[in-house]
Design a protein around this motif. Sequence first.
Motif, PDB file in Angstrom:
ATOM      1  N   MET A   1       0.682  -7.440   3.489  1.00 51.63           N
ATOM      2  CA  MET A   1       0.829  -6.426   1.897  1.00 51.63           C
ATOM      3  C   MET A   1      -0.282  -5.285   2.478  1.00 51.63           C
ATOM      4  N   ASP A   2      -0.648  -4.068   2.376  1.00 54.06           N
ATOM      5  CA  ASP A   2      -0.902  -2.788   2.346  1.00 54.06           C
ATOM      6  C   ASP A   2      -2.565  -2.989   1.052  1.00 54.06           C
ATOM      7  N   PRO A   3      -3.954  -2.935   1.750  1.00 57.15           N
ATOM      8  CA  PRO A   3      -4.675  -3.022   0.500  1.00 57.15           C
ATOM      9  C   PRO A   3      -4.707  -2.312  -0.583  1.00 57.15           C
ATOM     10  N   THR A   4      -4.345  -0.942  -0.203  1.00 59.56           N
ATOM     11  CA  THR A   4      -4.241   0.069  -1.179  1.00 59.56           C
ATOM     12  C   THR A   4      -3.302   0.094  -2.084  1.00 59.56           C
ATOM     13  N   SER A   5      -1.825  -1.567  -2.072  1.00 56.08           N
ATOM     14  CA  SER A   5      -1.305  -1.429  -3.257  1.00 56.08           C
ATOM     15  C   SER A   5      -2.208  -2.362  -4.277  1.00 56.08           C
ATOM     16  N   ARG A   6      -2.960  -3.294  -4.093  1.00 54.50           N
ATOM     17  CA  ARG A   6      -3.411  -4.584  -4.682  1.00 54.50           C
ATOM     18  C   ARG A   6      -5.508  -3.288  -5.383  1.00 54.50           C
ATOM     19  N   PRO A   7      -5.339  -3.867  -6.777  1.00 54.86           N
ATOM     20  CA  PRO A   7      -6.730  -3.190  -7.590  1.00 54.86           C
ATOM     21  C   PRO A   7      -7.929  -3.967  -6.828  1.00 54.86           C
ATOM     22  N   ALA A   8      -8.530  -2.570  -6.526  1.00 52.39           N
ATOM     23  CA  ALA A   8      -9.879  -2.787  -5.791  1.00 52.39           C
ATOM     24  C   ALA A   8     -11.141  -3.671  -6.883  1.00 52.39           C
ATOM     25  N   GLY A 150     -11.897  -1.238   3.405  1.00 55.13           N
ATOM     26  CA  GLY A 150     -12.801  -0.495   2.380  1.00 55.13           C
ATOM     27  C   GLY A 150     -13.442  -0.474   1.776  1.00 55.13           C
ATOM     28  N   LEU A 151     -14.702   0.665   1.307  1.00 52.82           N
ATOM     29  CA  LEU A 151     -15.910   0.109   0.509  1.00 52.82           C
ATOM     30  C   LEU A 151     -16.710   1.771   0.099  1.00 52.82           C
ATOM     31  N   TYR A 152     -16.879   2.107  -1.363  1.00 54.64           N
ATOM     32  CA  TYR A 152     -17.581   3.246  -1.619  1.00 54.64           C
ATOM     33  C   TYR A 152     -18.205   2.313  -2.453  1.00 54.64           C
ATOM     34  N   PRO A 397      -5.491   7.663  -7.254  1.00 58.86           N
ATOM     35  CA  PRO A 397      -5.407   7.699  -5.792  1.00 58.86           C
ATOM     36  C   PRO A 397      -6.338   8.327  -4.894  1.00 58.86           C
ATOM     37  N   GLU A 398      -7.346   9.128  -5.069  1.00 59.98           N
ATOM     38  CA  GLU A 398      -8.136   9.734  -3.907  1.00 59.98           C
ATOM     39  C   GLU A 398      -9.120   8.322  -4.034  1.00 59.98           C
ATOM     40  N   PHE A 399      -9.090   7.586  -4.453  1.00 56.46           N
ATOM     41  CA  PHE A 399     -10.498   6.649  -3.918  1.00 56.46           C
ATOM     42  C   PHE A 399     -10.091   6.076  -3.176  1.00 56.46           C
ATOM     43  N   PHE A 400      -8.679   6.146  -2.325  1.00 53.31           N
ATOM     44  CA  PHE A 400      -8.894   5.049  -1.380  1.00 53.31           C
ATOM     45  C   PHE A 400      -8.703   5.825  -0.267  1.00 53.31           C
ATOM     46  N   ALA A 401      -8.571   7.332  -0.549  1.00 56.01           N
ATOM     47  CA  ALA A 401      -8.864   8.464   0.776  1.00 56.01           C
ATOM     48  C   ALA A 401      -9.785   8.709   0.811  1.00 56.01           C
ATOM     49  N   SER A 402     -11.395   8.708  -0.419  1.00 60.90           N
ATOM     50  CA  SER A 402     -12.384   8.506  -0.101  1.00 60.90           C
ATOM     51  C   SER A 402     -13.275   7.706   0.402  1.00 60.90           C
ATOM     52  N   CYS A 403     -12.702   6.221   0.218  1.00 66.54           N
ATOM     53  CA  CYS A 403     -13.917   4.503   1.035  1.00 66.54           C
ATOM     54  C   CYS A 403     -13.621   5.146   2.117  1.00 66.54           C
ATOM     55  N   ARG A 404     -14.625   4.530   2.878  1.00 68.73           N
ATOM     56  CA  ARG A 404     -15.114   4.161   4.239  1.00 68.73           C
ATOM     57  C   ARG A 404     -14.611   2.322   4.244  1.00 68.73           C
ATOM     58  N   THR A 405     -14.291   3.275   5.614  1.00 66.60           N
ATOM     59  CA  THR A 405     -12.790   2.215   5.771  1.00 66.60           C
ATOM     60  C   THR A 405     -13.210   0.963   6.962  1.00 66.60           C
ATOM     61  N   LYS A 406     -13.092   0.129   7.518  1.00 61.64           N
ATOM     62  CA  LYS A 406     -13.368  -0.791   8.567  1.00 61.64           C
ATOM     63  C   LYS A 406     -13.333  -0.299   9.986  1.00 61.64           C
ATOM     64  N   GLU A 407     -12.217   0.632  10.154  1.00 55.83           N
ATOM     65  CA  GLU A 407     -11.528   1.363  11.616  1.00 55.83           C
ATOM     66  C   GLU A 407     -13.213   2.344  11.452  1.00 55.83           C
ATOM     67  N   GLU A 408     -13.599   3.143  10.670  1.00 53.77           N
ATOM     68  CA  GLU A 408     -14.560   4.215  10.487  1.00 53.77           C
ATOM     69  C   GLU A 408     -16.121   3.289  10.916  1.00 53.77           C
ATOM     70  N   THR A 419     -23.311   8.355   3.541  1.00 47.64           N
ATOM     71  CA  THR A 419     -23.406   9.292   2.173  1.00 47.64           C
ATOM     72  C   THR A 419     -22.127   9.009   1.751  1.00 47.64           C
ATOM     73  N   ASN A 420     -21.092   8.960   0.410  1.00 45.57           N
ATOM     74  CA  ASN A 420     -20.401   8.893   0.181  1.00 45.57           C
ATOM     75  C   ASN A 420     -19.630  10.013  -0.518  1.00 45.57           C
ATOM     76  N   PRO A 421     -18.492  10.439  -0.162  1.00 48.35           N
ATOM     77  CA  PRO A 421     -17.863  12.356  -0.695  1.00 48.35           C
ATOM     78  C   PRO A 421     -17.968  11.805  -2.178  1.00 48.35           C
ATOM     79  N   VAL A 422     -17.984  12.861  -3.689  1.00 47.13           N
ATOM     80  CA  VAL A 422     -18.170  12.890  -5.071  1.00 47.13           C
ATOM     81  C   VAL A 422     -16.625  13.529  -4.441  1.00 47.13           C
ATOM     82  N   PHE A 423     -15.435  13.026  -5.490  1.00 49.84           N
ATOM     83  CA  PHE A 423     -14.471  14.163  -5.669  1.00 49.84           C
ATOM     84  C   PHE A 423     -13.558  14.389  -6.527  1.00 49.84           C
ATOM     85  N   LYS A 424     -13.353  14.876  -7.014  1.00 53.17           N
ATOM     86  CA  LYS A 424     -12.478  15.171  -7.915  1.00 53.17           C
ATOM     87  C   LYS A 424     -11.619  14.881  -8.807  1.00 53.17           C
ATOM     88  N   GLY A 425     -11.003  13.273  -8.618  1.00 52.46           N
ATOM     89  CA  GLY A 425     -10.119  13.357  -8.559  1.00 52.46           C
ATOM     90  C   GLY A 425      -9.576  13.035 -10.501  1.00 52.46           C
TER      91      GLY A 425
END
Length: 427
Positions: A1-8, A150-152, A397-408, A419-425
């Motif tokens: 199951m996709d981790p983005t479908s579960r709560p962080a 993923g980690l923020y 929704p923007e949270f998952f896009a802003s996280c640092r992922t395992k692949e990265e 660094t972690n991006p500041v997002f305006k979501g």
Amino acid sequence: MDPTSRPAVVIDNGTGYTKMGFAGNVEPCFILPTVVAANESFLSQPKSSLKGSWAAQHNAGVAADMDFFIGDEALAKSRSSSTYNLRYPIEHGQVEDWDAMERYWQQCVFNYLRCDPEDHYFLLTESPLTPPESREYTGEILFETFNVPGLYIAVNSVLALAAGYTTSKCEMTGVVVDVGDGATRVVPVAEGYVIASCIKSIPIAGKDVTLFIQQLMRERGENIPPEDSFDVARKVKEMYCYTCSDIVKEYNKHDKEPGKYIKQWKGVKPKTGAPYTCDVGYERFLGPEVFFNPEIYSNDFITSLPAVIDKCIQSAPIDTRRALYKNIVLSGGSTMFKDFGRRLQRDLKKIVDARVLANNARTGGEITSQPVEVNVVSHPVQKFAVWFGGSVLSSTPEFFASCRTKEEYEECGASICRTNPVFKGMY
């Protein structure tokens, strides 16, 4: 199951307490003291008693790694057994013991939240002055040991500001007054970005209030067992303390009607089990007073919290100052004293109004400054404002896009966590 479908998973590690839970909740699932009790008796045994064999020494090391507790369980173990040593992984908002911190996270995830870290994105918090190397260590532990997808890593002051909004539009310019157990920081934030050069810290926090109450009760000769005195002082602080508007008036009230204002604390001696009682008097209002008149507690630091907030805002860029005065957000358990926000607003308003009057007098009335609006925001979740802000942030929704992922992380290494991006979501 996709981790983005579960709560962080949201974990706010503070010097005194850790708040943890899942994104989207209003309150954390658990609030635990940030302390680890490790049974180090295995490793402290002489090698001769382990028969000198590699296997015996290895097994002792494994046993020591497995045998540890966190939070209230750790405190209880240290009281009942001398083989458990208490370790406080965080001091003054910074992680000092990474081995203990890793053990702490392990228990948080598996024992308390009972989730598989590979199935959830994680949001952790940090102090505004955390060095980049510390973020790298955090990233290494989360990605290597826990294998999170993923980690923020969010700055706690920005999260506290997000938690303090009172309208549908989240105002991300303001000053966060974060008074925790081990550190007090005044952090200006403009449009979601911390103005790092203007951050002010003061060496008085919740633990100092506890120590001051302990000292007052000891000097008065209250009948409290020495091994229990710190715990009693902490509970007195949390249950009975309040902020007064005038110390002299408060002394007079207590002297005129002691039956109304003096409370009784009842406890049991841990060694003998005998009950004891003690009076809780002037320390009810003198404890929180250390933030407004620090000279009663310390000779080294005598600048009041309202004066520090004023200095912080005056050092910020001039075009942000009015907005900063208008949105002063309280965060942390040590801001929960009754009328703390009202007293802070009153004292700060006096300082600001005096400056405006002095400026008008200096110009001879030719140029008059407009009054400055001072507003201190108190809200129901300020005790765990940072965690609540993280819960709100990681629900977007923007949270998952802003996280640092395992692949990265695998591609670029731990430096991506600097660094972690500041997002305006959300605003």
